[in-house]
Each structure stands twice: as C-alpha cells, then as structure tokens.
Design a protein around this motif. Structure first.
Motif, PDB file in Angstrom:
ATOM      1  N   GLY A  73       0.083  -4.083  -5.450  1.00 62.46           N
ATOM      2  CA  GLY A  73      -0.675  -3.306  -4.479  1.00 62.46           C
ATOM      3  C   GLY A  73      -1.459  -2.170  -5.089  1.00 62.46           C
ATOM      4  O   GLY A  73      -2.270  -1.544  -4.417  1.00 62.46           O
ATOM      5  N   GLY A  90       0.874  -1.169   0.000  1.00 56.71           N
ATOM      6  CA  GLY A  90       0.000   0.000   0.000  1.00 56.71           C
ATOM      7  C   GLY A  90       0.912   1.221   0.000  1.00 56.71           C
ATOM      8  O   GLY A  90       1.029   1.908   1.006  1.00 56.71           O
ATOM      9  N   ASP A 134      -5.600  -0.797   5.655  1.00 59.13           N
ATOM     10  CA  ASP A 134      -5.601  -0.176   4.326  1.00 59.13           C
ATOM     11  C   ASP A 134      -7.028  -0.219   3.772  1.00 59.13           C
ATOM     12  O   ASP A 134      -7.343  -0.978   2.863  1.00 59.13           O
ATOM     13  N   ARG A 157      -9.201   0.694  -4.418  1.00 57.57           N
ATOM     14  CA  ARG A 157      -8.038   0.689  -5.302  1.00 57.57           C
ATOM     15  C   ARG A 157      -7.899  -0.647  -6.034  1.00 57.57           C
ATOM     16  O   ARG A 157      -7.616  -0.708  -7.210  1.00 57.57           O
ATOM     17  N   ARG A 158      -8.067  -1.748  -5.320  1.00 53.72           N
ATOM     18  CA  ARG A 158      -7.801  -3.054  -5.908  1.00 53.72           C
ATOM     19  C   ARG A 158      -9.064  -3.859  -6.169  1.00 53.72           C
ATOM     20  O   ARG A 158      -9.023  -4.859  -6.876  1.00 53.72           O
ATOM     21  N   ALA A 196       1.887  -8.309  -1.291  1.00 50.94           N
ATOM     22  CA  ALA A 196       0.627  -8.039  -1.987  1.00 50.94           C
ATOM     23  C   ALA A 196       0.108  -9.347  -2.560  1.00 50.94           C
ATOM     24  O   ALA A 196       0.818  -9.998  -3.327  1.00 50.94           O
ATOM     25  N   GLU A 246      -8.645  -6.108   2.327  1.00 53.53           N
ATOM     26  CA  GLU A 246      -7.420  -6.593   2.965  1.00 53.53           C
ATOM     27  C   GLU A 246      -7.728  -7.797   3.856  1.00 53.53           C
ATOM     28  O   GLU A 246      -8.807  -7.897   4.437  1.00 53.53           O
ATOM     29  N   ARG A 268       0.554   4.630   1.780  1.00 48.70           N
ATOM     30  CA  ARG A 268       0.756   4.766   3.224  1.00 48.70           C
ATOM     31  C   ARG A 268       2.164   5.264   3.527  1.00 48.70           C
ATOM     32  O   ARG A 268       2.398   6.066   4.419  1.00 48.70           O
ATOM     33  N   ASP A 274      -8.593   1.738   2.027  1.00 47.81           N
ATOM     34  CA  ASP A 274      -8.692   2.219   0.642  1.00 47.81           C
ATOM     35  C   ASP A 274      -8.541   1.071  -0.352  1.00 47.81           C
ATOM     36  O   ASP A 274      -8.796   1.228  -1.549  1.00 47.81           O
ATOM     37  N   ARG A 275      -8.129  -0.075   0.142  1.00 52.81           N
ATOM     38  CA  ARG A 275      -7.770  -1.175  -0.748  1.00 52.81           C
ATOM     39  C   ARG A 275      -8.948  -1.676  -1.581  1.00 52.81           C
ATOM     40  O   ARG A 275      -8.772  -2.038  -2.747  1.00 52.81           O
TER      41      ARG A 275
END
Lengths: 221, 221, 221, 221, 221, 221, 221, 221
Positions: free
Chosen positions: E164, D131, G15, G21-22, E197, G26, D134, G17-18
C-alpha cells in the motif's frame, strides 16, 4: 417365502432380506433421488414391517403420502413412516437430548427412528452447556435412561458433559447448526470425537436416522 | 531518554518504545531463533522493566541463565523472566483454569505472563467437564475472578461451561493435547470459537503467553 | 466412605466418585504426562477396582510396573491394568475384529479395556475387505456377538460390510495405518462416518480405549 | 422472584436466570429457527431488561416487529433490540473499527450489542491497512479507547497493526468478506489468531454479537 | 555449441539449454536427493554461468564444497553458489524486507538468488507490523526500490502494508514461522493471497529461491 | 491343492487364494509391522509365485534377506522380490516416466512391481514440464507404449501433458516431493485428479506399488 | 490540491492520495456492497484518472452506467471503467493467456485492468496443456512478451509450461473452473504455488484484477 | 486433410488433431460455458466422428438439440452424443457397477462415454456393500468383464471389495452423494485412494466422462 432382493425399475434393489439378516428393515434415503424414483419405491413397499423414508423434500413427501395415505409424516424431521403405527416398544428406553432449538429436526428424526424400530423414547430440548443448571435439573432422568442420544451443533460440548454423568452409552450427533470456522457441523463433530468422557459413539453430521438406529440396536435386549 | 528501537546485531530490532506506547514490554519468542541470537538478545536487555523469554528449549534456557543469573525460570512453562521479581500487582485478579494435567505447561505460561505484567494470579488444575462436579465445586472462586483464562485440549468444552457461569470475560486457550481427528489443537480451537456462551475471546493454540498478556490488559484498571 | 475427588500433587484430581456415578473407573491417559506425574498417580491408586493406564511409552511403563508389581502389561497395546485380574465377565460378549496386522495394537487396547470393565471378549485379526471371503468365513461368529468393535485403517471399509451382516451394534475405530491422501486416519474416519450401513458408532482415530469402554457399556445388561 | 428457566412451547427454555448469574441477558440467535418459533419467543419476552434478536432474516424481523412495536431494528446489522432504549452507559468506552465498507454489517452488530449491554460506543469505518495513513490519522482516538473491536475480512491484517499501537485489549472479528483461498473468513481468522501483536482475543467469523458482548464485559468496571 | 540436455548418471538431465531459452541458469533443489546424486551433479557443473544449490543439508553442503572449493556458501540460507563471484548487477534494485528474525534464512535465500542472477540487492530485517513505526522509518527506502520481496510468517500482514506504500511490484513469501492454527505457513500464505493491496504476487511457503528468481526477472531491464 | 487362507501366528492370514482368484499374488506391505512379524511372514512364503515386500525399512530388509537369501532387493525403492527372477514378460509394454530425480524411488517401485507381475518395463527419468522439450524428445517412445505410469511431485503437471499426447491409458502417481502449500503430495494429487486430459487414473500418493500393479493388469492381454 | 481521503457517506473513505503515493488509482470492489453504496461511490468519482468498478452484478452495473453514461462496460468480465478511454500505453507489453473458454471472464478482467493502468495488452485463449502443440504454436509470441499473465482452472498446469519457455516474469491466476477434489480453484492454486518452473508469482483465485494490476506494475518502465 | 486446430469465435480452439494423435475425439465440457458459446461449438462439429457434450444444463441441451437434431440425449446423465449412432464395439467389455440409485447419473455418463468411444458396455445398479450378498450374486459377471468402472458415494467402499474379487483393472469414481463429514465426495475419494485392494485407478469426483474414457482406452485391444 419372499425373495431376498426386490428390484424396483432398473435403478433400485430393495434389500428385503435385511429384516431377517439384521432384524431391522431398510430405510429409503431420499436425497438425490427423483420424485419418480421415490414414488416407485413407495408403490413397492408393503405393510409387513415399517418402512422409513428420510431426508424428504416437500415434493417427495407429497408424492409418497399420495401413494401411502395414512402414513406418519413429520415435516420438521423430514420423515415418513409406513405403516403409521409403531411396533410395541421392547428393550430399554431411549432418551434424546438436544442442545438448542435449531437442533430439533435432527433430534426428532432420531426419536422417530428409534420408536419405529421398537423402542420407547422421550426428548429433552434446549439444554445447552452455556446454562449448565438447565441440564443438571434433568440429572435423574439422564441417569435412568437405557441409551442417550445427544444432539448438538455449535461447540458440540453437550455429549462430554452428559457422558460424564451417566453409565449408559451415549450416541452423539453433531448438527450443521453454526457458522464460521468449523461450519457445517465440523466443529461439533471434532468436539464429540475428542470427548474427554469415554463411552461416546459418534455418527455423521445431521444423521438423526443413524443415531436412532444405533440407539435402537443398543437398547434391544 | 532511550532510543525507540535498539538494534541487536543485524538480525533484530528491539522495540524499546513499546513500554511507552503500549504500557507493556516486548517478549522474546525464542522458537526458530539460534542459541547465538538468543544469547545476544539476553545481553542487550536491561532491568528497567521485565523481559520475558518464551518457548525456550533447554539449550537456549541454559544460555540465557548464564547471561542473566538470578532470572526466574520455569522449565515446564519453558519461560524465563528477568528480573525475577514481578511488579507489585494492580488491577483485578486473573484466574487460570485448566482442564487436564497435560494442559499445565500452557496454563503456567499464561499465569506467569499475567503476573510479570503486574496482576495477581491463581490457578485451578484438572477440572475437565467429564466430571462437571469438580468444576462446580469452584463456582464461587470462578464468580469472584476479574478475568478467567481457560486452558483446554481434547474437546475444548470447558470455556463454554465456565463462560456460562460468570460475568467476567473469558480468555480461551486451546492446547495441542489430543490426537486423531482435529489433532494439534484444531478440535478445541473450533469448539472455543463456536462456544455457545458469549464472552469468550480465543487466542492461538498453545499460546499461553498471548492469553496471559490479554488477561493482564483486561484486568488493568 | 471415600472423598469424591482425590488430589495428586497440584497437577491432578482423581475422579474417584466416577465408579459410583458412572459404574466404571477412571483411566489414566499417559500421553503428555511426565514420568514423575505418572509415577505419583500410580502410587495413589488402590486395588478396590481396576485402574487402566493407556498410551504408555516405555519409560512410563517401567515406572508404573515398579510401583505396581504384578500389574498386567501389554507393550503392543501400550496398556497397563492394575490389579491384573479382570472382573468376572457379565453382560453379552464383545467381539473385536481388525482389518490388518498393523491395526492390532489398537484392537488389543479395545479388547483389554472391555475385558477389564467386565466383559467376555474375543478377537479376529486380518480380515480386510480386499479378500471378502476371509470375513464371510466368520459370518456365524459375527452374528452371535453381542457387540462388535471393528478396527480398520487404509480404506476403513470393514465396518460397512460387518454392519450390513449383523443385528448387533458396531463400534468403529479408524486407525492411523495408511499414508498419502487422508493419512493419519482421516480416510478411514470419514469412511466410517459415511457408512452406508446404519448402526455404526464411531470413536476417534486409534482410540481403542474409547471403543472398548463404549462396547463394555453397550454389552452391560 | 422469577423462575430461572421459562419454557416456550416444547422447543425452547429461556435462561431467565442469566441476568442474575452473568449480569447480561440472553440473546435470541434466529438463524435456523422457524418464523413461528421466533414469534413465540418474542411473545414471551418482557421489558425488564433488553432482549436482542440477532441474525434475522426479513420475515423473522417483520414477525417480531409486529409483536414488539417500537423495538429498535437495524436491517443492515440484522438485529432487533427490545425495548429500544439502551441502558445508561457505564464502564469505559468501546471503539469499533472496521477495515472495509463490506465489514459494516458485522461492525454494527458489535456496536449495537455493546451499547445495549450498557457501554458507550463509537465506530470508525474503512481504514484498511493498504492505506495505513488513513488508520494512523486516528491514532489518538485509538489510544484513548477502553476496548477496541477490530472487524476485518480479506487479509485480516488490521488487528495486528491496531494491537501494536495501543494498551487497550483488542477483540478481533474476522468477516466472511473475501473470496478464493481462505474464503468464508478462514483467511482473516488465521491471520488474527497468528497476530504478531499480543493482546488480541478472537471470536468466530462474522460474530459481531459475540465481539460486542465480550467488549461490554471487558469495559465493565 | 553445447548439447541442450546433459545427462548425469541415469537419474538427472541438466537443462543446459535453459540459459539460452530463459536467460537464467537452472538451480539444483537438493531436498530429497542423496548425497551421491548431489555430488555427481556438482562434478558435472561448469563455471560458464552461476549454478545455485538450494535447500542443502550439512552433509550435502560438505560434499559440494569438496567438489567445488571456493564456492560461496551461506549455511543460514542453506545455499551454495558456484562460482562465488556474482555477475555485474544490471536492471533496477531488489529490496528484501523481512518481518522477524526467524524469517531471515528465507530472506537471505531470496537475496542471494537475486544477486547471483545479476541484480543489486539490499535487506531490511525485523520490521513486523506490530511496531508499524519501525517500518515507516524506512518509507523512503521502500519507495525507491525497483522490486520488493517481502518475507513474513505468523500473521503475514507485512506485504499488505508495504504494497500500500509503494508503486513497485511486491513479491510476497510466506514462511513456516509460527504455530497452532494455520501453522507451517498456511496462515501467512492465505493472508498474502488475500492482500487488500493489489500488486502482490505470492510464491510458495519458504520459497526464497523462487521469490529471488521472480524478483530478478522483474528487475531485469 | 493349497488352503485358500494360510495363518501366520495370530496376527496375519495370507490370502493364498488370491493368485487363483485375481491372477496376481499378494504383496506384504511392511510399514507398521514389527521386524518379528515381517520375519515370520518371510518364513511362510514359498517360491511357487513371486512375493513382494514393500515399504521396507533397513532392519526389516536385513531380516528378510537373511530368511530369503538370493531375493532381489532395491534399497532405493525399498522393495524385495522373492524369488529374484521375474516371470517371462507377456502382454503389452509398461513405460514409467518420472518428472524429477527425487521421484525415482516411487518410479522404481512401480517399475519393479509391473516387472514381477509379468510385464516388460522401461523408465524415463527427469523430464518435468518446466523444460517441455526434454519430454517432447521422447514423443515416439511415449506413443508406442502400451500403458504409461507417470510419477510426479511438486506441481504434478506431467500426466496432463503426457495424457494429451498418447492413446494409451495413463496411471498417475503423485509423490510427496515438494513443500509448503499442498505438501506431502496433496498438490500433485489434486492436479492429477483435475487433469484436463481424459484417460488418467490416479493412485494414492507415493503408491508406486499400486501403480505398477494396475499397469500390469491393464497391460495383460 | 485535493484532500488525501475523500469520505463517501459514513461507510467509505476513498483513498484519493493513492495515485500520488502508488502511481495507480484505487478500484472499487463491488461484491458485498449494496446498490446504494455503489451508486454513491459512482457519484463521487471524477474523471481526473480512471476508476475501475470490479465484480459487478447486473443491478450494480445498471446503477453505475446510469450515473456514468459513456463508461466502458464488459459484462463477461463484470467490470466498468470510467472514463472509457484508456491511457496512452507505456512500458512493455502484457500478454494474457488462458487455458480454457471458461477462464475467459477472469482473463478479460486482467486484460482490461492492465490496459486501463496504461499498458498495451493482448490475449490468447484456449491453449490448455492437454493439447500442448496448440500452446507451442504461440512460442514466439510468448517469448516476445514483457510480462505474461496465465489464467487456468482445472489442473492449473499451464503456468509451469509457459514459465519454462520464457524469460519474462509470469503472473499466474488460478480460476474456480473445475469440480470435485480441489474445487473452487484450490487445485490450480496449489499447482501454481508448486510450479516446478521458477519465476511464477501467484494471485488469489479468480483475481483477474490483481493479476492485471501486478502485471501493469511489472511492465512499467 | 483437415487443420489440426479449428477456431470457434475468439473463445475456443477445437483440437481436431486429437483423433489422429490420441485415437479419441475431444469432448465439450459445458459447465461454465454460455449458451451462445455452446451453440457456436455445436454448429462447428461435423459427423466424421462422435462428439460428446457433457455436464449440460437444460438450456444448453435444448440449444444443442436444435442445432443437431437426431443427436442422442440422456437428461439423467446430462450428456449429448452426435451423431447418435455409436461406433461398432471393439476391444473387451466394460462393466459399470454402482452402489446406490443416486449414483446412477454418473454411472450412466461413464457407460455412454465408453460406448461412444467404441466399447460394449453393461450396467449393474444398487449393489452397495451394506448388503454384500447383492454384490456377490453378480460374482461371475464381475469376473468375466474386461474392465470394471465402480461408481460409489457415501463410504465409497465398493471398489475395494470389487477389486479384491477380480483380475480386471478397476476404474473407481467417487460421487458427491452423501452429506456431513467428507461431503461433496471427499469421503469416497479418500476411501478409493486408500483401497486395500491394489489395481484401482481413481478419477475425480462425479467424473463419469473421465472414467468412461479411461475404461475405453484400457479395453481397447
């Protein structure tokens, strides 16, 4: 006249001919043996010559001491010798040197082995190369030894320095003291095999018995 | 104001922003690059700050010297610096120490790198631990250095001894000098990682450039 | 009275004090040195005591023989000794035993080294354990030796068998003869370190020089 | 004036000269020591300068705290410092950065070590590269640090990214966090040694003490 | 209807059934084959579907181009494709990203493979993590790709960072670019297997063909 | 009646007793021997029983063929047999199976060895497990063989599959065909040692001679 | 709108935001975390999207189940999912195949992961290659799968055979099932990396979570 | 007529066709299986042919003995056979030889396996090569055996010596007896793979079952 091979149960054949053939008695390596097997072997040994029991765990040691009361036992070195009295020393002297406090068990196994095989022995502890002046303070003692056993873990650098200071042969013993890369003694083993000082013979990791045995043979005259 | 990334052909992107961001210019690692690629990069560099070409073979070096006549070239260290004049030294001094004659190429790569990144440098050669008094004869020089780069192959024991003598940080570089068990530099690498003296930072085997770079950063004030 | 350290160019410092301190002269390990460096060192040696040049390639050997005509040169062992005449032998005898024909170069390096350091030497070749009777035919010769150097590649089993037959210390040399799993000498090295016969000291793979040196020290009286 | 070496029992020789010689006191590495040995050493230390006990197990820690009440003890970092008060900070700042929660014990050992050797310290946790934003959120803090200790297990990629962002030297510590291929810290160790960003010095796996010590030396002015 | 197995001499059996069974034709891995064997195979292929010849040396390439004039040949990638025209692309797009200039041969082998198996492809070169902003400048392109092949040597950290940032699967290819500890690609291989990741599938070192094949399968719709 | 040991020069002792003791003649492993040594051995062999020369380079082969005209020579297998005529086959049949074209040299060394030690032999090439139906097409032939030698590089998976199909013992030979992780044959060696089908005995990497010898012994009746 | 990073105590930064974003949430890898840390994280998760806790020991699992009653817990797979209901499946199907009964824990971790990331999943157990007909009985099921995860220890040969039968991509997971040479999963890892069938992407040893995640990404449409 | 595959729960598929296909029944490898799984399998076996349970821990053994009272159980070998009566022996004899007392568990697993697969067996214990005359005292017994299984840890030298004495094939089993460098059986494994005596087939470390199975297949007539 004794038989050259003495069977113990159906699991062991003591090589009693070894003293005649090699001049040194057989030792009993106890790791991987059951308590029953170790006890049976203890019952079979006699006091004609010294028998060493090495790499003992507590339970094995207790069983042997019960069979052979009066034997010499060093729990730190995990070694029993029977009979307890070492032979009169002959040959030149064996000096054991170790780098750190944590190397002491192996150093003492080497020292006892050489003593019970008939040599005079002494020990210097905690003289690692990170404080080189601690070692150099012993330079004379090092130079008057007949054979030097050097025991070290971590970087294993001590035999290179000692080897460079003396004319006597050096027996190097890597120990499993250390962690991380090259843990389990691989790092000091490689260091010792690559010693830039010639005159260094290496034994297996933590093999204090082997080092003491080899030193005793070298110191014999 | 220059662009932060400067493309060379379709195969490289020079990180020209690096001087601003990190304070040190990028070096060109030439192993695995074709002569054509190296020449194209040589054509793209300018003389605003020093560019280092490392790990050169003869053919690459010839191609670069043709593009950048007047550059500094040390064939033993396999390094070219352009422009040839190093910056005015600042910060504390960098001392490079190597154990044997065969470690010299790596030691010189480290020394040149630190010099071209702006430090004053000096070099002591052939002071391996098998003749410890050779090293101790330099004790004062060691203790007055700002940073010490120690280069050694074989048993790699030198950084442990040097680290134990000084207050300055030590950058240790294992070399691929040696043979047999732990060959290719694995033995001294493990020795250095397991150094019983704290204060030793290790770089990759034969990585004189990395050691010189790190030493230059440490010595900056 | 000579200086303890004799500089050669800016790349080497001969440890001339070594004979006084250790009783044995320094040898010049030539791998990784340039022909120019080797030649300069050859020019610097004197005939007060024997100097050995080891791990020579053809070009280095030619350069040295030009500087030191009359020196002893064994191309198979890749070793030059100067002056050619070995010292009068003293101490007990050194016996070198090798398992296969391909182990001969290393065996001869060990033999020459011990001879030039002042010992009487002999050699038995091609007595690997796959034809154990070939070895046992030499049992008496083995048992009368003062020190035994055992050289073996492949399975490296010979030192265990030899060690079990004699009272003399054994110096074991693994060679890089072999292929596949454990190639480069790793297999015989591990075998020797794990020898079930105590009394075996191991040196690095192909390190005939180190083995001969250690044997000479052990055999000194 | 104190003696340079202070013996403890027959098993240790405290290098009390080390503060004078190196500027930093010796630490007691407790792994492999018996509780009795650790207690005896605790009785021998004085409060003239800070003594660190590292890699403690619970039993050892209890024994020391009984001898040295009031000492600082961080069970997560397995470290005791005596006396508890750290020296007044000097030099530039040390920033410790770690990739994951599981790397915290090592990161804190590094942080405490640098603090007790006289530096101002801070810590950023759980900023692994999976990430990346971060980490980039802390870019300014990274760029203003005097020295950065980067602690990471698994892929060990963090020092390459951090090293590429800053001009300060980076001390990289691989941890044994991870599993499977390259477990025990081998994977991040190799990653860090092969960092494509120059300026990274590596210490042994899980060696938070060594990293903190090196960082303190670098940050000294 | 063709036979499922087509023998070539007495040394090879072309798996012509593979297109029907797997949807993709067989490739000819040329390392370890003689020029004669490679030529005979070239004579046996037909133009019904694309045949790839990989890991070619110069002599093999010349022999094939003589048999199959008009084939596509990329000497850097050491790959020949026959017929030269790639199939009309279908499925989602394959993006190949490589860390350094020296990784280009492997990256291009991956790209050509995916293209000849029917995908649309593109390539971004020299975006290693030591200059992370070079990579982040391509963030959008990364996030719109259907599959990403990431090629890296040295520290092998790039797939962790790329993985990631995106939702697409990542195929990671370690290369043998690098030296010292973990050389030959072991370091980046371990890094990639330990990627923090998730979503990263690893192929063998330098296996551009395998990566391109897997990417083509993933990108098929 | 011949002597049990026949010396050749001072470098070899032919174990001529071996035919009587083991039933099979000695072979001459030529790697690491000089051309002169090989020629001298060729001069010493007689035609009473077959002698095999293995691992020949071109120069050695030429020298032997000059001494022993009419001998059988397979350059691909790097093997010479003298006399050229194999003994009348006895015992059960030996089937050699290899996974890929590149494994053929090793497969043929195994096949020739078994044939010259007196067995009937046959060979199936290029039946790797990635096209399992190619192998299953030979199921009957596999099930009627007396002993099966399976030769494979890369993933080394073939012996597990073959072993699971038949009642005959399987001799598995890993080859050094492959690259990257586990290169040099380590990957297939480990696969074969971990075969989930019992009844697989493994020989060293590329050891076609050893495999053929063992197969011949097993197939003897 | 949530913050992209959510701190938990001073030891973790979720995280969050993951997902944006992905596209995937997580997971919490619990090995090396204390029970207190795991509990604190459990308190911090919400039910907006699925959170996976992997590699749980009993104590950690109990703590989490107390915080998140109603979560899904599979003790064999050492995995907890919260909330317990998996998303409605989308994309193509994921088939998990494992070689032996002992590989089931890893296979189930992979299956659950793919299911909770939104795919339809199924599992075939105990179809190792030593009984190849057991596998071939499932040929149709294999050929209709969208992605296949193949889990195997010991010789790790299964992915090569499966990969050769299908057009779908294969994610291979070596397990630590096995012993002796290549134990801990190294043998199957190397086998899989050297698979002679292209189209195999490998994850770390025992990494069922990583395999399931990658499979879910591949199977997304 | 029975089904070729017999499912047990959803975790195992017994390969009941194996007796027909291979001539030998399947064995149940119990390491890594839960007690419940092992018990369920014990309930599923019938007495038509012998079933072996190997690598049992105490709890598993107790569970099986409760399901199959009257089965044969050797706790040292960690093996259960059901039914207890072995088949009438056929074929030639199998001789098991082991180097040390600690190798007995593996030696007995091999012996029982061969016996239950229908061979006549015998065992010689504690005849390591360090006392070679102990072995030579059994030369006749060795030369009359049909197949010899040689079990050894430490240096693993025994198979080379035995192989050189006999015409029968040798199955070599390295054991994990030993310590230090090459521990866990790696040292004897490498020794055996590099045996200088041809005719040695190696199985995995501690794989007594595999050795006994292979020996039984070889000894079948």
């Amino acid at each position: 006249m004794s038989e050259p091979i003495k069977p113990v149960g159906d699991f062991a054949q003591l090589d009693t001919d070894r003293v005649r053939r090699r001049g040194y008695p057989e030792a009993i390596y106890c790791e991987g043996k059951t308590v029953e097997q170790v006890r049976a072997i203890a019952q079979a040994v006699d006091s004609d010559h010294v028998t060493l029991f090495t790499r003992l765990n507590d339970e094995q040691a207790t069983a042997i001491m019960r069979e052979l009361p009066g034997a010499f036992y060093d729990p730190l070195a995990r070694l029993i010798a029977f009979p307890a009295e070492a032979p009169e020393p002959s040959g030149v002297s064996v000096l054991v040197v170790c780098a750190g406090t944590s190397d002491l068990p192996v150093a003492r196994e080497a020292m006892h082995t050489a003593r019970y095989l008939g040599r005079s022995v002494s020990l210097i502890a905690d003289v690692g190369v990170a404080g080189i002046h601690r070692l150099l303070a012993h330079e004379e003692e090092l130079q008057s030894a007949g054979v030097i056993v050097v025991v070290a873990g971590m970087d294993g650098a001590l035999p290179s320095v000692v080897g460079g200071l003396v004319s006597a042969p050096v027996v190097a013993v890597p120990t499993s003291v250390g962690y991380g890369a090259g843990a389990g003694g691989i790092a000091p083993l490689l260091t010792m095999l690559n010693s830039c000082a010639p005159g260094v013979g290496v034994v297996n990791i933590d093999n204090g018995y082997g080092a003491g045995h080899l030193a005793a043979q070298i110191a014999a005259r």
